[in-house]
Design a protein around this motif. Sequence first.
Motif, PDB file in Angstrom:
ATOM      1  N   ASP A  96      -2.511   7.532   8.139  1.00  0.00           N
ATOM      2  CA  ASP A  96      -3.331   7.611   7.176  1.00  0.00           C
ATOM      3  C   ASP A  96      -2.693   6.732   6.083  1.00  0.00           C
ATOM      4  O   ASP A  96      -3.789   6.313   5.462  1.00  0.00           O
ATOM      5  N   THR A  97      -1.993   6.969   5.464  1.00  0.00           N
ATOM      6  CA  THR A  97      -0.885   6.567   4.512  1.00  0.00           C
ATOM      7  C   THR A  97       0.134   6.448   4.143  1.00  0.00           C
ATOM      8  O   THR A  97       0.564   7.150   5.073  1.00  0.00           O
ATOM      9  N   VAL A  98       0.749   4.908   3.730  1.00  0.00           N
ATOM     10  CA  VAL A  98       2.216   4.861   3.454  1.00  0.00           C
ATOM     11  C   VAL A  98       2.226   5.567   2.247  1.00  0.00           C
ATOM     12  O   VAL A  98       1.684   4.926   1.458  1.00  0.00           O
ATOM     13  N   GLU A  99       3.345   5.809   2.170  1.00  0.00           N
ATOM     14  CA  GLU A  99       4.210   6.029   0.467  1.00  0.00           C
ATOM     15  C   GLU A  99       5.189   5.420   0.041  1.00  0.00           C
ATOM     16  O   GLU A  99       5.738   5.358   1.163  1.00  0.00           O
ATOM     17  N   HIS A 100       5.765   5.318  -1.300  1.00  0.00           N
ATOM     18  CA  HIS A 100       6.248   4.134  -1.972  1.00  0.00           C
ATOM     19  C   HIS A 100       5.876   2.217  -1.289  1.00  0.00           C
ATOM     20  O   HIS A 100       6.012   1.838  -1.863  1.00  0.00           O
ATOM     21  N   CYS A 101       6.165   2.438   0.202  1.00  0.00           N
ATOM     22  CA  CYS A 101       5.724   0.749   1.076  1.00  0.00           C
ATOM     23  C   CYS A 101       6.779   0.065   0.363  1.00  0.00           C
ATOM     24  O   CYS A 101       6.119  -0.792  -0.057  1.00  0.00           O
ATOM     25  N   THR A 102       8.173   0.046   0.170  1.00  0.00           N
ATOM     26  CA  THR A 102       8.479  -1.180  -0.918  1.00  0.00           C
ATOM     27  C   THR A 102       9.484  -1.948   0.146  1.00  0.00           C
ATOM     28  O   THR A 102       9.986  -3.214  -0.415  1.00  0.00           O
ATOM     29  N   TRP A 103       9.144  -2.463   1.363  1.00  0.00           N
ATOM     30  CA  TRP A 103       9.786  -3.177   2.399  1.00  0.00           C
ATOM     31  C   TRP A 103      10.863  -3.008   2.044  1.00  0.00           C
ATOM     32  O   TRP A 103      11.036  -4.452   2.090  1.00  0.00           O
ATOM     33  N   MET A 104      12.168  -2.101   2.717  1.00  0.00           N
ATOM     34  CA  MET A 104      13.495  -2.681   2.398  1.00  0.00           C
ATOM     35  C   MET A 104      13.876  -3.353   3.656  1.00  0.00           C
ATOM     36  O   MET A 104      13.668  -3.052   4.431  1.00  0.00           O
ATOM     37  N   THR A 105      14.819  -3.506   4.058  1.00  0.00           N
ATOM     38  CA  THR A 105      15.825  -4.113   4.995  1.00  0.00           C
ATOM     39  C   THR A 105      17.522  -4.069   4.472  1.00  0.00           C
ATOM     40  O   THR A 105      17.472  -3.316   2.879  1.00  0.00           O
ATOM     41  N   ARG A 106      18.016  -4.307   5.277  1.00  0.00           N
ATOM     42  CA  ARG A 106      19.549  -4.233   5.535  1.00  0.00           C
ATOM     43  C   ARG A 106      19.904  -4.762   4.301  1.00  0.00           C
ATOM     44  O   ARG A 106      20.686  -4.341   3.192  1.00  0.00           O
ATOM     45  N   ASP A 107      19.659  -6.172   4.365  1.00  0.00           N
ATOM     46  CA  ASP A 107      20.002  -7.271   2.919  1.00  0.00           C
ATOM     47  C   ASP A 107      18.878  -7.394   1.783  1.00  0.00           C
ATOM     48  O   ASP A 107      19.324  -8.489   0.917  1.00  0.00           O
ATOM     49  N   GLY A 108      17.990  -7.053   1.843  1.00  0.00           N
ATOM     50  CA  GLY A 108      16.988  -6.801   0.763  1.00  0.00           C
ATOM     51  C   GLY A 108      15.906  -6.634   0.618  1.00  0.00           C
ATOM     52  O   GLY A 108      15.466  -5.677   1.289  1.00  0.00           O
ATOM     53  N   PHE A 109      14.375  -7.227   0.951  1.00  0.00           N
ATOM     54  CA  PHE A 109      12.960  -7.007   1.473  1.00  0.00           C
ATOM     55  C   PHE A 109      12.368  -7.902   2.079  1.00  0.00           C
ATOM     56  O   PHE A 109      12.591  -9.170   1.380  1.00  0.00           O
ATOM     57  N   ARG A 110      11.600  -7.322   3.082  1.00  0.00           N
ATOM     58  CA  ARG A 110      11.160  -7.801   3.494  1.00  0.00           C
ATOM     59  C   ARG A 110       9.133  -7.791   4.500  1.00  0.00           C
ATOM     60  O   ARG A 110       9.427  -6.949   4.728  1.00  0.00           O
ATOM     61  N   ALA A 111       8.849  -8.152   3.095  1.00  0.00           N
ATOM     62  CA  ALA A 111       6.959  -7.720   3.533  1.00  0.00           C
ATOM     63  C   ALA A 111       6.498  -8.568   5.105  1.00  0.00           C
ATOM     64  O   ALA A 111       6.778 -10.273   5.288  1.00  0.00           O
ATOM     65  N   LEU A 112       5.646  -8.026   6.107  1.00  0.00           N
ATOM     66  CA  LEU A 112       5.325  -8.550   6.875  1.00  0.00           C
ATOM     67  C   LEU A 112       3.595  -8.907   6.608  1.00  0.00           C
ATOM     68  O   LEU A 112       2.933  -7.693   6.672  1.00  0.00           O
ATOM     69  N   ASP A 113       3.639  -9.948   6.932  1.00  0.00           N
ATOM     70  CA  ASP A 113       1.924 -10.405   6.695  1.00  0.00           C
ATOM     71  C   ASP A 113       1.241 -10.219   8.123  1.00  0.00           C
ATOM     72  O   ASP A 113       0.015  -9.316   7.437  1.00  0.00           O
ATOM     73  N   ALA A 153      -4.941  -3.371   5.757  1.00  0.00           N
ATOM     74  CA  ALA A 153      -6.245  -4.247   5.007  1.00  0.00           C
ATOM     75  C   ALA A 153      -7.690  -3.880   6.126  1.00  0.00           C
ATOM     76  O   ALA A 153      -8.204  -3.497   5.720  1.00  0.00           O
ATOM     77  N   ALA A 154      -6.980  -4.378   7.496  1.00  0.00           N
ATOM     78  CA  ALA A 154      -8.442  -3.500   8.525  1.00  0.00           C
ATOM     79  C   ALA A 154      -7.986  -2.629   8.913  1.00  0.00           C
ATOM     80  O   ALA A 154      -9.625  -1.942   9.440  1.00  0.00           O
ATOM     81  N   LYS A 155      -7.385  -1.934   8.948  1.00  0.00           N
ATOM     82  CA  LYS A 155      -7.626   0.039   8.945  1.00  0.00           C
ATOM     83  C   LYS A 155      -7.153   1.125   8.224  1.00  0.00           C
ATOM     84  O   LYS A 155      -7.791   1.962   8.122  1.00  0.00           O
ATOM     85  N   ASN A 156      -7.948  -0.077   7.026  1.00  0.00           N
ATOM     86  CA  ASN A 156      -8.095   0.688   5.703  1.00  0.00           C
ATOM     87  C   ASN A 156      -6.832   1.634   5.557  1.00  0.00           C
ATOM     88  O   ASN A 156      -7.376   2.734   4.895  1.00  0.00           O
ATOM     89  N   VAL A 157      -5.610   1.614   5.678  1.00  0.00           N
ATOM     90  CA  VAL A 157      -4.225   2.066   5.502  1.00  0.00           C
ATOM     91  C   VAL A 157      -4.025   2.150   4.049  1.00  0.00           C
ATOM     92  O   VAL A 157      -3.964   1.378   3.033  1.00  0.00           O
ATOM     93  N   TYR A 158      -4.019   3.850   3.545  1.00  0.00           N
ATOM     94  CA  TYR A 158      -3.861   3.449   1.858  1.00  0.00           C
ATOM     95  C   TYR A 158      -2.421   3.485   1.472  1.00  0.00           C
ATOM     96  O   TYR A 158      -1.256   3.839   1.875  1.00  0.00           O
ATOM     97  N   VAL A 159      -2.299   2.416   0.493  1.00  0.00           N
ATOM     98  CA  VAL A 159      -0.775   3.505   0.334  1.00  0.00           C
ATOM     99  C   VAL A 159      -0.668   3.449  -0.855  1.00  0.00           C
ATOM    100  O   VAL A 159      -1.344   3.726  -2.499  1.00  0.00           O
TER     101      VAL A 159
END
Length: 400
Positions: A236-253, A260-266
Motif C-alpha cells: 500500500d505504501t513504499v517507504e523511502h523509495c530512493t531507487w538505489m542500485t549497486r552502482d548508483g540510482f536507477r528509477a524504472l518508468d 501511479a495506476a495502483k495509487n501506491v503512496y510513497v
Amino acid sequence: MELLISAGQLLTGPAGRGISDGAVLVRGPEIVAVGPRAEVAALAAPDARRMDLPGSTVLPGLIDCHVHLAFSAGPDPVGDLSATDDATLLEDMAHRARLLLDHGVTTVRDLGDRGFLAVRLRDEIGAGRRPGPRILSATVPLTPPEGHCWFLGGVVEGEEQIRARVRRNAEAGADVIKVMATGGGLTSGGAATWESQFTPEELRAVVDEAHRLGLPVAAHAHGTDGIAASVAAGVDTVEHCTWMTRDGFRALDDVVAEMAAKNVYVCPGASPNWRAFAARFGEDRARDVFGRLRWMAEQGVPLISGTDAGVPGAVFDNPVGSLEFYAYLGFPNDQILDMATGTAATALGLGDRTGRLAPGLRADLVVVDGDPLVDLAALRDPRLVVAEGRTHVPGPQPEC
C-alpha cells in the motif's frame, strides 16, 4: 463542553481551500460546524469556551506517516535502544509523542518498535491517560535473519514464518504491517541498503496475509529491485523509495507508471536533517537524487509526508523541517500541506476521520500565527493543538 475557535483564516483542505474570518465548533471529539464566523458562532452553546484569534490560521492537524518512537534520534539509536528496558522505553516514547503533539502533529504512523510498546502507548493516549497524537502502529517489522532492524524482534525465514508473524502482529493490535523489503543504513552486518531481503514470492505472502486480515502493508524499500517487487506484490505504501542500485540510482518508468495506476503512496521519510545530505554530497548530486521525487509526483505517484523521526538527526520536534524539503524541491505550499494532512489521511485509511476541517470528522486541528500558505515557518510554534477534541497548549515538558 463545546469549543468555538474563530480565526482570520481556516484552511479546510484540500489544495489550500479556506475560509476568511471563519470559525470551527468542536463538541467532544468531533467537529460539528465549520464556516463563516457569524454563522458558526450562532450554533455554539451559551457556555461554550470561545477563542477569538483574528491573526491566526486554523488548519487540520499534521500527520507524520513515518516515525519510530522507540528510537532516540541520537547518533546511536540502536545502542540507546539496547541499553533501555521496556518500562523506561515506554516513558521515552511517551515523551517523544508529546513532542510531536507540541509541534502540531495529531496523527503518526509508527513503523517499527519493540515489544508492542507503541500499541500500549496508542491505547493510553486514546484513553486520555497521556497527551499525544493518534498512533497507528506497525508493531514489529518483518525482516530476515540479520536483516535490517532484526533487533526489534521480527525475524522471519520462509513463507510459513512470514504468515505467522503477520498474524501475531495483528493479534497484538497492529494497525499496519511493515516489511523490510531491502537493507537499511541503521543496521550493520546485514544486507546493503540497496539489496533485496525477500523474494517476490515472500513479499506476496506478506501482502496476502495482511490484506486477508484487513491490514495495509508498508514496505521499507531503498533498492530498485526491492521497490519493483514490493509494488508487484501489492503493498500500500513504499517507504523511502530512493531507487538505489549497486552502482548508483536507477528509477524504472514502468514501475512508476504502475505505482501511479495502483495509487501506491510513497513516503520519502525526509528527515528534518535532510540538508546534511545536500551538504555532504553536494548540491548537484542532492538535487539529482531528490529530484526523482518531484519526477514521480509529476508522473502521478501520490506523495505523503513523514520524518523518519528517531533515526540519527531525525528529531521529533521539527516536522516543519521535513516539510521544507518539499519546498526546496519546488512543491507549492498548498500541495505540501495536503501531503501532511488530507492526502496523508487518505493514504493511511483515515480519510473519513481526519485530514480536513469538516463537520463529522474528528477534531484534529492546529492553530498557528501567520499563514502557512505563504510561509511554512508559520507552523513552527503552534498556539494551540486539538487532538480528538482534547486541547493541548504546547509548552515545556518535564525531563524524561
